[in-house]
Design a protein around this motif. Structure first.
Motif, PDB file in Angstrom:
ATOM      1  N   ALA A 151     -43.592 -23.467  -9.533  1.00 60.34           N
ATOM      2  CA  ALA A 151     -43.121 -24.632 -10.584  1.00 60.34           C
ATOM      3  C   ALA A 151     -44.653 -24.906 -12.087  1.00 60.34           C
ATOM      4  CB  ALA A 151     -42.540 -26.354 -10.617  1.00 60.34           C
ATOM      5  N   MET A 152     -44.242 -25.663 -13.039  1.00 61.09           N
ATOM      6  CA  MET A 152     -45.744 -25.677 -14.139  1.00 61.09           C
ATOM      7  C   MET A 152     -45.595 -27.365 -13.673  1.00 61.09           C
ATOM      8  SD  MET A 152     -45.514 -25.944 -18.261  1.00 61.09           S
ATOM      9  CE  MET A 152     -45.233 -24.451 -18.683  1.00 61.09           C
ATOM     10  N   MET A 153     -46.763 -27.228 -13.052  1.00 61.32           N
ATOM     11  CA  MET A 153     -47.092 -28.654 -12.572  1.00 61.32           C
ATOM     12  C   MET A 153     -48.278 -29.370 -14.163  1.00 61.32           C
ATOM     13  SD  MET A 153     -49.489 -30.895  -9.580  1.00 61.32           S
ATOM     14  CE  MET A 153     -48.149 -30.915  -8.991  1.00 61.32           C
ATOM     15  N   LEU A 154     -48.052 -30.844 -14.783  1.00 62.86           N
ATOM     16  CA  LEU A 154     -48.834 -30.836 -15.585  1.00 62.86           C
ATOM     17  C   LEU A 154     -50.241 -32.208 -15.100  1.00 62.86           C
ATOM     18  CD1 LEU A 154     -47.223 -30.741 -19.116  1.00 62.86           C
ATOM     19  CD2 LEU A 154     -48.291 -29.058 -18.158  1.00 62.86           C
ATOM     20  N   THR A 300     -50.204 -23.753 -12.060  1.00 65.96           N
ATOM     21  CA  THR A 300     -48.882 -23.790 -11.583  1.00 65.96           C
ATOM     22  C   THR A 300     -49.001 -23.549 -10.085  1.00 65.96           C
ATOM     23  OG1 THR A 300     -49.192 -22.062 -12.845  1.00 65.96           O
ATOM     24  CG2 THR A 300     -47.645 -20.464 -11.651  1.00 65.96           C
ATOM     25  N   VAL A 301     -47.737 -24.160  -9.692  1.00 71.59           N
ATOM     26  CA  VAL A 301     -47.937 -24.639  -8.189  1.00 71.59           C
ATOM     27  C   VAL A 301     -46.697 -23.981  -7.205  1.00 71.59           C
ATOM     28  CG1 VAL A 301     -48.813 -26.796  -8.217  1.00 71.59           C
ATOM     29  CG2 VAL A 301     -45.994 -26.689  -8.878  1.00 71.59           C
ATOM     30  N   GLY A 302     -46.725 -23.349  -5.931  1.00 74.96           N
ATOM     31  CA  GLY A 302     -46.062 -22.349  -5.745  1.00 74.96           C
ATOM     32  C   GLY A 302     -46.649 -21.451  -4.896  1.00 74.96           C
ATOM     33  N   LEU A 303     -47.991 -20.484  -5.708  1.00 79.25           N
ATOM     34  CA  LEU A 303     -48.340 -19.484  -6.106  1.00 79.25           C
ATOM     35  C   LEU A 303     -49.596 -19.659  -4.529  1.00 79.25           C
ATOM     36  CD1 LEU A 303     -49.937 -18.805  -9.816  1.00 79.25           C
ATOM     37  CD2 LEU A 303     -47.487 -17.543  -8.717  1.00 79.25           C
ATOM     38  N   PRO A 304     -49.314 -17.912  -4.573  1.00 82.82           N
ATOM     39  CA  PRO A 304     -50.976 -17.947  -3.014  1.00 82.82           C
ATOM     40  C   PRO A 304     -51.564 -17.834  -3.830  1.00 82.82           C
ATOM     41  CG  PRO A 304     -49.754 -15.455  -3.673  1.00 82.82           C
ATOM     42  CD  PRO A 304     -48.353 -17.107  -4.666  1.00 82.82           C
ATOM     43  N   ILE A 305     -52.186 -18.224  -5.045  1.00 85.28           N
ATOM     44  CA  ILE A 305     -53.821 -18.120  -5.598  1.00 85.28           C
ATOM     45  C   ILE A 305     -53.504 -19.141  -6.246  1.00 85.28           C
ATOM     46  CG2 ILE A 305     -53.739 -15.698  -5.548  1.00 85.28           C
ATOM     47  CD1 ILE A 305     -53.687 -15.588  -8.096  1.00 85.28           C
ATOM     48  N   VAL A 306     -54.597 -19.706  -6.545  1.00 87.13           N
ATOM     49  CA  VAL A 306     -55.183 -20.809  -7.644  1.00 87.13           C
ATOM     50  C   VAL A 306     -54.953 -20.508  -9.154  1.00 87.13           C
ATOM     51  CG1 VAL A 306     -56.281 -22.558  -8.159  1.00 87.13           C
ATOM     52  CG2 VAL A 306     -56.130 -21.988  -5.529  1.00 87.13           C
TER      53      VAL A 306
END
Length: 363
Positions: A151-154, A300-306
């Motif tokens: 998801a997109m986090m602002l 971008t939350v939920g990714l294995p990378i930052v």
């Protein structure tokens, strides 16, 4: 991890990406060891435009990112002829170059050569001219990392507190760059629950260890008990109840016209918005009203990378003038470094897993 290595992609060469990197560079060296991924000559042109004293050095390895505030190391992909660069122009070769910057940064992050990615803005028209089918960075990042739930986090104004961390306002989205009619159809209990889950993990990445999350309704006044719509009762409320049963501190569906103000006042750590503008409008109003102008960060939350990004576009109308604000880029790199440090402290780096909550159709 005192200074995580952050790969900073240069964005569309015709936009303000290189300029905001130049403006931000001395400040971001306090939090990270930045490595620009782009074109060294384009960045040198931005140094001249910004009338900066910084030097640009082409490097061939992330190990050259040494947090020297006077020298910008660039992993030089040599895609663009800076002598022929035209600011503010949509071009296929510029779009292709910006995509390659992101691809290389993802490779570095997935290989563990860098600790995080912060992206300058790309131009969707230019990337489509170059053959990309992605609406922006997010889908590309998800596909390249085999991530299904994200998801997109602002984030606006994150800082450390005695209790961990807090922000002026944080918002995530159930859907983003789709037409409003499709956004309404995407409000399903499974998608809402997944967004709650990745939001919870994203807040922990920011240093908010026991977050309180509000979930906005889709309809006015969260449907007033079903009078103004059915999505709240059929989709959103079951997802919230399911998350609470699993021990998450989640509230809703809350009335969209008040919940963002409540969160900005400290009642909640984050709001899950149902669609793009519902979440972006309060964040951008808060950001534009601040002294730093555009200062929000896209995570971008939920990714294995930052991955973080500035919360503004290529600004073709002012590109090449040296007047673009670097505030959002400073914040983007600082937040990327914060997340990398927190993940290292917790000893994890995996994205959140989706909850097993079947959809019951769209709201």
């Amino acid at each position: 991890m005192e200074r995580p290595t952050v790969a900073v992609t240069m964005g569309d060469p015709a936009g303000v990406g290189a300029e905001v990197i130049v403006g931000a560079y001395p400040a971001i060296c306090d939090a990270a060891a930045p490595l620009v991924v782009g074109d060294a000559d384009v960045l040198r042109a931005a140094v001249a435009v910004c009338e900066s004293d910084l030097t640009v050095t082409a490097v061939d390895s992330p190990s050259a990112a040494d947090a020297d505030p006077t020298r910008i190391p660039v992993l030089d992909l040599d895609n663009v002829d800076a002598d022929a660069l035209t600011y503010g122009e949509v071009r296929e070769d510029y779009g292709a170059a910006s995509l390659e910057y992101v691809e290389r940064a993802i490779e570095l992050a997935t290989d563990g050569a860098v600790d995080a990615i912060a992206t300058a803005p790309i131009n969707k028209q230019a990337t489509r001219c170059a053959g990309s089918t992605y609406a922006g960075h997010t889908g590309m990042l998800a596909d390249y990392t085999d991530t299904d739930e994200y998801a997109m986090m602002l984030v606006e104004g994150i800082e450390d507190t005695a209790d961990g961390a807090a922000a002026d306002l944080i918002v995530t989205h159930v859907s983003t760059h789709v037409p409003l009619t499709e956004a309404c159809n995407r409000v399903s209990r499974g998608r809402v629950r997944t967004t709650i889950d990745v939001t919870h993990e994203g807040l922990r990445d920011l240093g908010i260890d026991d977050p309180t999350i509000a979930v906005a309704g889709l309809n006015p006044h969260a449907s007033d008990g079903g009078i103004l719509g059915v999505a709240e009762g059929s989709e959103i409320e079951p997802a919230v109840d399911h998350a609470r049963a699993d021990g998450l501190d989640v509230h809703g569906p809350e009335s969209p016209d008040t919940v963002f103000a409540q969160a900005a006042g400290g009642a909640y750590d984050c709001v899950v918005a149902m669609y793009h503008d519902q979440g972006h409008i309060p964040i951008k109003m808060l950001g534009f009203a601040s002294d730093d102008a555009v200062s929000g960060v896209n995570v971008t939350v939920g990714l294995p990378i930052v991955r973080t990004s500035v919360d503004h576009g290529t600004a073709f109308d002012i590109a090449g003038e040296g007047c673009a604000s670097e505030a959002s880029m400073v914040d983007a790199v600082e937040v990327a470094a914060r997340i990398a440090r927190n993940r290292a402290r917790r000893g994890d780096g995996d994205g959140a897993e989706a909850a097993d909550l079947p959809d019951a159709g769209s709201g």
